[in-house]
Design a protein around this motif. Structure first.
Motif, PDB file in Angstrom:
ATOM      1  N   TYR A 103      34.181  46.491  42.899  1.00 49.49           N
ATOM      2  CA  TYR A 103      34.439  45.055  42.905  1.00 49.49           C
ATOM      3  C   TYR A 103      34.722  44.535  41.501  1.00 49.49           C
ATOM      4  O   TYR A 103      35.494  43.581  41.327  1.00 49.49           O
ATOM      5  CB  TYR A 103      33.274  44.309  43.565  1.00 49.49           C
ATOM      6  N   GLY A 104      34.119  45.180  40.494  1.00 46.72           N
ATOM      7  CA  GLY A 104      34.466  44.817  39.127  1.00 46.72           C
ATOM      8  C   GLY A 104      35.908  45.146  38.802  1.00 46.72           C
ATOM      9  O   GLY A 104      36.562  44.445  38.023  1.00 46.72           O
ATOM     10  N   THR A 105      36.423  46.216  39.405  1.00 45.44           N
ATOM     11  CA  THR A 105      37.820  46.581  39.210  1.00 45.44           C
ATOM     12  C   THR A 105      38.752  45.655  39.982  1.00 45.44           C
ATOM     13  O   THR A 105      39.739  45.132  39.436  1.00 45.44           O
ATOM     14  CB  THR A 105      38.063  48.035  39.668  1.00 45.44           C
ATOM     15  N   LEU A 106      38.447  45.423  41.255  1.00 44.03           N
ATOM     16  CA  LEU A 106      39.360  44.660  42.110  1.00 44.03           C
ATOM     17  C   LEU A 106      39.364  43.170  41.810  1.00 44.03           C
ATOM     18  O   LEU A 106      40.360  42.488  42.067  1.00 44.03           O
ATOM     19  CB  LEU A 106      38.996  44.884  43.578  1.00 44.03           C
ATOM     20  N   LEU A 107      38.247  42.650  41.294  1.00 41.53           N
ATOM     21  CA  LEU A 107      38.143  41.208  41.080  1.00 41.53           C
ATOM     22  C   LEU A 107      38.216  40.818  39.611  1.00 41.53           C
ATOM     23  O   LEU A 107      38.062  39.639  39.278  1.00 41.53           O
ATOM     24  CB  LEU A 107      36.830  40.684  41.678  1.00 41.53           C
ATOM     25  N   SER A 108      38.484  41.780  38.733  1.00 43.89           N
ATOM     26  CA  SER A 108      38.447  41.485  37.295  1.00 43.89           C
ATOM     27  C   SER A 108      39.491  40.468  36.876  1.00 43.89           C
ATOM     28  O   SER A 108      39.258  39.682  35.950  1.00 43.89           O
ATOM     29  CB  SER A 108      38.633  42.781  36.498  1.00 43.89           C
ATOM     30  N   ASP A 109      40.633  40.461  37.535  1.00 43.30           N
ATOM     31  CA  ASP A 109      41.713  39.534  37.153  1.00 43.30           C
ATOM     32  C   ASP A 109      41.881  38.388  38.143  1.00 43.30           C
ATOM     33  O   ASP A 109      42.802  37.588  38.012  1.00 43.30           O
ATOM     34  CB  ASP A 109      43.039  40.296  37.043  1.00 43.30           C
ATOM     35  N   ALA A 110      41.016  38.330  39.141  1.00 40.84           N
ATOM     36  CA  ALA A 110      41.147  37.294  40.168  1.00 40.84           C
ATOM     37  C   ALA A 110      40.467  36.004  39.709  1.00 40.84           C
ATOM     38  O   ALA A 110      39.327  36.018  39.253  1.00 40.84           O
ATOM     39  CB  ALA A 110      40.533  37.771  41.473  1.00 40.84           C
ATOM     40  N   GLU A 111      41.178  34.901  39.820  1.00 36.91           N
ATOM     41  CA  GLU A 111      40.625  33.606  39.454  1.00 36.91           C
ATOM     42  C   GLU A 111      40.363  32.787  40.714  1.00 36.91           C
ATOM     43  O   GLU A 111      41.205  32.709  41.603  1.00 36.91           O
ATOM     44  CB  GLU A 111      41.591  32.850  38.533  1.00 36.91           C
ATOM     45  N   ASP A 112      39.159  32.196  40.772  1.00 38.05           N
ATOM     46  CA  ASP A 112      38.817  31.327  41.895  1.00 38.05           C
ATOM     47  C   ASP A 112      38.967  32.066  43.220  1.00 38.05           C
ATOM     48  O   ASP A 112      39.417  31.501  44.219  1.00 38.05           O
ATOM     49  CB  ASP A 112      39.716  30.080  41.866  1.00 38.05           C
ATOM     50  N   ALA A 113      38.565  33.344  43.231  1.00 39.15           N
ATOM     51  CA  ALA A 113      38.775  34.181  44.402  1.00 39.15           C
ATOM     52  C   ALA A 113      37.733  33.907  45.486  1.00 39.15           C
ATOM     53  O   ALA A 113      36.602  33.503  45.209  1.00 39.15           O
ATOM     54  CB  ALA A 113      38.734  35.656  44.010  1.00 39.15           C
TER      55      ALA A 113
END
Length: 453
Positions: A103-113
């Protein structure tokens, strides 16, 4: 009838009632704070608490403790490919380490996810929130009804997920998770048909689809027994490979259906995601061919994964949990129906109807089970999930290949005695708690709402 015999035993004893009373006070009415030696029958969790087989113990001696290129990793990788059908493996020290990596990999660049899941469990919810995303539960109708008989109450609700898309927009949902079995929904299974539909939904919104597979073998057994598409002679591993094959990535705690006491992994067929996860794993877990585990642990899990899909093992495993459920039901204890694969869930709201949710009836019931019979369970209601709409449940998780019928008889007798005294059970209130609400039940301190005992 159990498909195994005991080759090693550990003595246990029930502490005197006065001692149990003092232990509860010292633990501040949070059974996570109890010393394990002071617990008679420990049903706090099935995670890493089971007994390994003789084949697993023998495998420990083969452990290759090389820092890089361990042949023990090769055996784990081979087992994951054969049993689960997934190509690339990133080992971690346990399931929450795997969640941090993935989840640190998949959500690292996601904003307001926003991240939908059939139902987030505690550490999953915390890892999603820790990445700045919002975890949203999408259980099917009836998932929180303890009395509803339905084969797949753990399914992911596509209706709720599509309503979420309408509310926030597809671009805010980079990730969709399905947990099998659905731990927070009383360990209920998920159908393969539902997994296919979730795969299609993820494709529709261009999201990554992750399966939390820590109890994948138990789920596959329920599919074999309940889903018309799969005949009874279909192999458990064949069902598991199909169901897991719909995911872009799998996150796994090996402490459940890996049948080991430590370890986990991320697995994926996506080479680009695999490389990204490896880099994060090096930072938080260790080199990609050991990932926080000793070589001997890698060896034991490689054997455990293969044992977990053996029909005789998983049938006995599920039947043992059903036996506990039957004993509790026959004793008049309200339980969540149908019984799931790894635990029996008590309906605390029905057991202690005089306590409102803000008095934490589940946690009060947990404390009374220990006070009355030295039995340790865990609350999975308003105390563990303060911001979620959940039933007031107490989970009695059964460690694999550990306890026997006489232990379950004691659990049922203890629960029945607690119910007889139900009106005398006080509610609880929180005295101290950590900053992160998703994890408060692990360390928070409580106290009785009325007079001190």
């Amino acid at each position: 009838m159990a498909g195994y015999k005991s080759k090693m035993v550990e003595p246990i004893s029930l502490p005197a009632r006065e001692r149990r009373e003092r232990n509860l006070e010292r633990a501040r009415y949070n059974v996570f704070n109890l010393p394990a030696d002071e617990v008679f029958i420990d049903l706090l969790t099935d995670s890493g608490t089971g007994a390994m087989s003789d084949a697993q113990w023998a495998a420990l001696l083969r452990g290759d403790e090389a820092y890089a290129g361990s042949r023990s990793f090769d055996r784990l990788e081979s087992a994951v490919r054969d049993v689960m059908g997934v190509e690339h493996v990133v080992p971690t020290h346990q399931g929450r380490g795997a969640e941090n990596v993935l989840y640190g990999t998949l959500l690292s660049d996601a904003e307001d996810a926003v991240v939908p899941n059939n139902t987030h469990f505690d550490t999953t919810r915390a890892h999603v929130a820790n990445q700045g995303a919002e975890p949203v539960d999408c259980p099917v109708d009836g998932a929180h009804d303890p009395d509803l008989e339905a084969p797949f109450k753990g399914n992911f609700s596509l209706e709720r997920a599509r309503a979420l898309v309408d509310e926030v927009g597809a671009d805010r949902i980079p990730l969709v998770i399905q947990t099998i079995t659905n731990n927070s929904a009383a360990g209920q299974p998920v159908s393969v048909a539902n997994t296919r539909r979730v795969r299609d939904f993820a494709d529709e919104i261009d999201a990554t689809f992750v399966i939390d597979a820590c109890r994948f073998a138990e789920n596959a057994y329920f599919v074999q027994q309940r889903e018309d598409e799969f005949a009874a002679e279909t192999e458990i591993a064949e069902i598991a490979r199909e169901q897991l094959g719909y995911a872009d990535a799998v996150v796994m705690s090996g402490k459940k259906d890996g049948l080991v006491n430590t370890g986990g992994f991320v697995a994926t067929d996506d080479e680009e995601l695999f490389e990204r996860c490896k880099q994060r794993a090096i930072l938080y877990e260790g080199f990609p061919t050991y990932g926080g585990m000793a070589g001997r642990d890698l060896e034991a899990m490689a054997v455990g994964l293969r044992e977990a899909v053996e029909r005789s093992y998983v049938a006995d495993r599920v039947e043992q949990v059903r036996t506990l459920g039957s004993l509790l039901r026959d004793a008049g204890v309200p339980i969540y129906e149908p019984v799931g694969g790894h635990a029996v869930y008590l309906d605390a709201a029905a057991a202690l109807p005089h306590l409102e949710a803000d008095a934490f009836p589940g946690q009060a019931l947990v404390c009374e089970l220990y006070r009355e019979g030295g039995v340790r369970g865990v609350e999975l209601g308003s105390f563990a999930f303060p911001d979620a709409e959940r039933p007031e449940l107490v989970r009695l998780a059964v460690p694999r290949r550990t306890y026997h019928r006489e232990h379950f008889d004691h659990v049922a007798e203890t629960a029945a005695t607690v119910l007889e005294k139900g009106r005398d059970v006080d509610g609880l209130e929180i005295a101290t708690e950590p900053e992160m609400p998703e994890l408060r039940h692990f360390t928070a301190g409580l106290e009785p709402r009325s007079e001190e005992r």
